[in-house]
Motif scaffolding. Structure first.
Motif: not given
Length: 372
Positions: A233-262
């Motif tokens: 799922p893209a949600e998995v790739l997105n939170v991992a990519a956000q961590l890379l962005a934090r480590e690179a100093g591109v963004d400071t927001r947390p590498a997390m998401s809250r997702v409805p699953v039904g």
């Protein structure tokens, strides 16, 4: 050339869609059809996002490179030029690739590393955010002879952005209501306990290299990716990519998401860097998936329903079991003010009691007594 009158009429139609359509996919499909008439494009990516972290969820996309999806997501998060988080709070929350790079698209990691190979000539980006959070962003691509995006087209999308932010936020609130209104004995029968916490490990290119036994159960609850990444799922790739962005100093927001699953259930995804096994080694990324704790659900719920900070605090304390007198003492207000605030929250959420409010907020509206 599209006239200003036509663009104005189009914005009216988008505003009407945002007021009337409360399913986020139906809303996005309708808006994309409208945008295509005014601002032609050949490809697009439109994820929703966690309102606090602005990390992508539930994407809709038509891209020429689905086989390179992990790389596209990785580079998108690592690109500061025109990044959706950089557009948040701007008077004009839209820009193009050429404007953001001052006419030098090779400065953009996502263009230089991927999009150039697919003949992309320009990208028009906007973010859908309001004072309650970030609700998603949109990239429109042009390639080959389609040319570049114009200033009037950018202005058009920037003007539509606040309308769409409000519409997407309301769609999230409506989803909570639909799940509560559609609940009943059949709902209770099919809702099962969520799987135990799962962990996936990913390498620097966002390829999954390992996972725990419960991961497949969680992945089945999230939105399937396109071929050949149906199981990631893209949600998995997105939170991992956000961590890379934090480590690179591109963004400071947390590498997390809250997702409805039904059925009123939500998942919490977080990404962290694992400890290195040996000195000098590059440790993998870890993505954990677990049932969303109540405090995290309440945070998103309050944003979806546009609650004030005091109303959000009131909701959290009520969820902890405090009565009216205790709430008044905790908030340093009078008991009748507590009652007045609850009335405002009830009106905003479409409920008539504290029990119904908490059931709606915590996804326990239809659970049998004693199971909430």
């Amino acid at each position: 050339m599209t006239t200003s009158w036509a663009l104005s009429r189009s914005l009216e139609r988008i505003g009407q869609l945002c007021r009337e359509v409360l399913d986020d996919r139906e809303l996005r499909r309708g808006v994309l059809a409208e945008l295509g008439r005014m601002v032609p494009f050949s490809a697009f990516a439109w994820p929703l996002s966690d309102p606090e972290s602005a990390t992508g969820t539930s994407p809709m996309a038509r891209i020429p490179c689905p086989e390179e999806l992990p790389e596209l997501i990785r580079l998108k998060y690592l690109t500061p030029e025109g990044r959706w988080t950089a557009l948040m709070g701007q008077v004009r929350p839209a820009t193009t690739l050429l404007v953001a790079t001052a006419g030098r698209p090779e400065r953009s990691p996502v263009w230089n590393g991927l999009l150039a190979r697919y003949g992309v000539t320009d990208m028009l980006s906007t973010v859908f955010a309001d004072k309650h959070g970030c609700w998603g962003w949109l990239d429109l691509w042009r390639a080959g002879a389609e040319g570049t995006f114009s200033e009037p087209e950018t202005d058009y999308l920037a003007t539509a952005a606040p309308l769409l932010a409000a519409g997407l936020r309301r769609s999230r609130a409506a989803q909570c209501r639909r799940e509560a209104e559609g609940s009943g004995p059949a709902w209770q029968a099919v809702r099962k306990p969520l799987p135990p916490q799962a962990v996936l490990t990913l390498d620097e290119g966002l390829a999954v290299v390992g996972q725990t036994a419960s991961a497949s159960d969680w992945l089945g609850l999230l939105q399937r990716g396109p071929r050949p990444y149906e199981g990631v799922p893209a949600e998995v790739l997105n939170v991992a990519a956000q961590l890379l962005a934090r480590e690179a100093g591109v963004d400071t927001r947390p590498a997390m998401s809250r997702v409805p699953v039904g059925l009123g259930a939500w998942a919490l995804l977080r990404s962290t860097r694992m400890d290195p096994g040996r000195p000098g080694a590059s440790p993998p990324l870890a993505v954990t998936i677990q049932e969303c704790p109540a405090v995290e659900r309440l945070e998103v719920f309050a944003r979806c329903f546009a609650l004030t900070p005091q109303q959000k605090q009131l909701l959290g304390l009520a969820a902890a079991g405090l009565n009216t007198a205790e709430l008044a003492a905790a908030l340093r207000i009078r008991p009748y003010t507590v009652q007045d605030q609850f009335k405002l929250v009830f009106a905003a959420c479409g409920v008539r009691s504290r029990g119904a409010l908490l059931g709606l907020a915590l996804g326990t509206a239809a659970l049998p007594a004693g199971t909430a």
